[in-house]
Design an enzyme around this catalytic site. Structure first.
Site, PDB file in Angstrom:
ATOM      1  N   TYR A 166     -20.039 -19.011 -18.972  1.00 40.40           N
ATOM      2  CA  TYR A 166     -21.028 -18.631 -17.955  1.00 40.40           C
ATOM      3  C   TYR A 166     -20.296 -18.018 -16.765  1.00 40.40           C
ATOM      4  O   TYR A 166     -19.320 -18.583 -16.273  1.00 40.40           O
ATOM      5  CB  TYR A 166     -21.809 -19.872 -17.496  1.00 40.40           C
ATOM      6  N   ASP A 271     -12.181 -15.848 -13.832  1.00 41.13           N
ATOM      7  CA  ASP A 271     -13.308 -16.341 -13.060  1.00 41.13           C
ATOM      8  C   ASP A 271     -12.990 -17.780 -12.679  1.00 41.13           C
ATOM      9  O   ASP A 271     -13.059 -18.699 -13.502  1.00 41.13           O
ATOM     10  CB  ASP A 271     -14.590 -16.251 -13.893  1.00 41.13           C
ATOM     11  N   LYS A 299     -18.305 -21.592  -5.108  1.00 44.53           N
ATOM     12  CA  LYS A 299     -18.410 -23.065  -5.090  1.00 44.53           C
ATOM     13  C   LYS A 299     -17.529 -23.721  -4.011  1.00 44.53           C
ATOM     14  O   LYS A 299     -17.884 -23.684  -2.847  1.00 44.53           O
ATOM     15  CB  LYS A 299     -18.111 -23.611  -6.488  1.00 44.53           C
TER      16      LYS A 299
HETATM   17  C1  PLP Z   1     -17.464 -19.923 -13.958  1.00 46.48           C
HETATM   18  C2  PLP Z   1     -18.666 -19.530 -13.151  1.00 46.48           C
HETATM   19  N1  PLP Z   1     -18.783 -18.274 -12.703  1.00 46.48           N
HETATM   20  C3  PLP Z   1     -19.819 -17.865 -11.961  1.00 46.48           C
HETATM   21  C4  PLP Z   1     -20.836 -18.748 -11.644  1.00 46.48           C
HETATM   22  C5  PLP Z   1     -21.997 -18.285 -10.815  1.00 46.48           C
HETATM   23  O1  PLP Z   1     -21.932 -18.849  -9.549  1.00 46.48           O
HETATM   24  P1  PLP Z   1     -23.221 -18.904  -8.647  1.00 46.48           P
HETATM   25  O2  PLP Z   1     -24.143 -19.902  -9.256  1.00 46.48           O
HETATM   26  O3  PLP Z   1     -22.690 -19.311  -7.297  1.00 46.48           O
HETATM   27  O4  PLP Z   1     -23.814 -17.542  -8.614  1.00 46.48           O
HETATM   28  C6  PLP Z   1     -20.765 -20.069 -12.090  1.00 46.48           C
HETATM   29  C7  PLP Z   1     -21.839 -21.019 -11.775  1.00 46.48           C
HETATM   30  O5  PLP Z   1     -21.918 -22.118 -12.272  1.00 46.48           O
HETATM   31  C8  PLP Z   1     -19.656 -20.473 -12.870  1.00 46.48           C
HETATM   32  O6  PLP Z   1     -19.546 -21.717 -13.337  1.00 46.48           O
END
Ligand code: PLP
Length: 461
Positions: A166, A271, A299
């Site tokens: 994700y 990421d 986060k």
């Molecule tokens: C690895 C990763 N990338 C991107 C995101 C997206 O972040 P956001 O919910 O702040 O848009 C998440 C959200 O859980 C994530 O776990």
């Protein structure tokens, strides 16, 4: 690793315990039930994001302090959810409260850079070893912009991601995430599948999934894409997967991915929305010692305020600096978020804090492992820094395929209910892990392990 000859769990016993625990949780969250009835009249599904939904109703919270949260029924919990893994600082940390309090009186938004933004960029540069940074407001914005930068730099449209990972809710990455196991395609040719409705098929087709922990499969897929005239702009991936519980990279895997992407001239994006600042001061990049071309953060960065960041090499970020790629946003580098991020980086997420997180992690993983061993449960505990989980599976999970084939879903669901009824607030969802904060103590960890032992005993009685 899972125990070698685990007990066979009685499926009826799991169902009975699940019904009992669900009834108990329902009985102690009647104010949440009432709030849900009200919320549904104005909030779609009674929540602000579909990830907050829960059947029969979400648990609504009132406040949090340090490692604890309280719900609208006045139930107190140790918080192992921590805002989907954002609050590694703990709730209402005095340093962050003070920084926000001081900033709020000085004006909270100008769409112009305040010094805190520069300080945060300098700090991230030192932690991640990447020289150029930009800010956004969420993880989704970070991955969206990073992919655009990679596309702008290379002039290519296709991107590669890991099947099951994700990366946020924009179209390019809402592809091949949680899908039925029998639809995923064969390992050499995993399918590009939309995650929910509303994602154009043409966009989905530009995102090519490959299995985690299999560098040769990635290289073969890249080679085929090149032959088809669809050489990828980037590989976007988590260095350790954080949405199948926790799946660590096998030794040598990240090094191979780095070598393959460099050799093919493909931008490598780690990421680190979940791992960055959470599993080490410099995230997965530091912990695993492999440097990508770009990192995305969110986060933990904002200490509870909406924030995100993109770090990159000078070469990659040159397309932002020369104006060929627009990396923009009204709230980018918002003063309130940057004040919180600065206080967090300078005063909270210190070397001592990471030593504490590692000690907590050692204690919770070894405590859960001892319980698994004692009761011969089918599963294993795994963790890194603030993140970890017990994975209920007789096989080690290394990728989406092994996760889908082996995760014991009913036990995972029981464990969530079990914890909630014993004052352990856990992230809902079978794919999630715990997040510890710097304010967690051995007392919180020992309560977690005790609740787990009680469940192990009930399951095997
Ligand atoms: C690895 C990763 N990338 C991107 C995101 C997206 O972040 P956001 O919910 O702040 O848009 C998440 C959200 O859980 C994530 O776990």
């Amino acid at each position: 690793m899972p125990v070698s000859s685990p007990v066979q769990l009685d499926r009826r016993r799991i169902d009975e315990l699940t019904s009992r625990e669900l009834a108990a949780l329902n009985a102690r969250t009647t104010a949440s039930e009432a709030m849900y009835a009200r919320a549904r009249q104005s909030l779609s599904g009674g929540v602000a994001s579909s990830y907050q939904e829960r059947d029969p109703w979400p648990i609504y919270l009132v406040d949090g302090e340090g490692p604890r949260v309280r719900d609208v029924d006045a139930n107190q919990y140790w918080d192992f959810h921590n805002g989907f893994g954002s609050m590694v600082q703990g709730h209402a940390h005095p340093a962050i409260v003070e920084a926000v309090r001081a900033r709020v009186a000085l004006g909270t938004h100008f769409a112009a850079v305040t010094e805190d933004t520069i300080v945060v960029a300098e700090d991230l540069k030192a932690r991640f070893g990447l020289p150029r940074w930009r800010f956004v407001n969420s993880g989704s914005e970070a991955t969206m912009d990073a992919i655009r930068i990679a596309r702008g730099l290379t002039g290519r449209d296709t991107i590669v991601k890991i099947f099951g990972s994700y990366h946020g809710h924009h179209d390019a990455v809402m592809v091949s995430i949680g899908v039925p196991y029998d639809n995923i395609g064969d390992r050499e040719n995993l399918a590009s599948l939309p995650y929910g409705a509303g994602i154009p098929a043409d966009v989905v087709a530009l995102t090519i999934p490959v299995p985690f922990n299999d560098a040769p499969a990635m290289e073969r897929r890249i080679a085929r894409l090149e032959k088809e005239g669809r050489k990828p702009a980037c590989v976007i991936m988590e260095a350790a997967m954080m949405n199948l519980g926790v799946v660590l990279p096998e030794p040598g895997y990240l090094e191979e991915v780095r070598e393959i992407t460099a050799r093919h001239g493909i931008v490598l994006i780690f990421d680190e929305v979940k791992t960055g600042l959470a599993i080490a001061a410099g995230g997965a990049t530091e912990r695993f010692g492999v440097k990508p071309d770009m990192v995305t953060l969110a986060k933990t960065l904002g200490g509870g305020l909406p924030s995100g960041a993109i770090g990159g090499t000078e070469e990659v970020m040159a397309v932002v600096e020369d104006g060929s790629v627009y990396q923009v946003g009204t709230y980018n580098g918002n003063p309130l978020a940057m004040a919180a991020a600065r206080a967090s980086l300078e005063q909270v997420l210190t070397p001592e804090a990471y030593r504490h997180l590692d000690a907590l992690n050692d204690r919770i993983v070894s405590g859960c492992e001892a319980v698994i061993e004692r009761y011969q449960l089918p599963g294993y505990a795994i963790g890194a820094g603030s993140k970890g989980c017990v994975t209920f599976s007789t096989q080690k999970i290394v990728d989406y395929e092994s996760f889908k084939a082996n995760q014991d879903i009913p036990v995972t669901e029981l464990a969530w209910l079990w914890n909630m009824n014993r004052g352990i607030y856990m992230t809902p969802g079978r794919e999630e892990e715990w997040t510890l904060s710097v304010t967690h103590t051995f007392e919180a960890i020992d309560d977690y392990v005790a609740a787990f032992e009680e469940m192990a005993s009930a399951l095997t009685a």
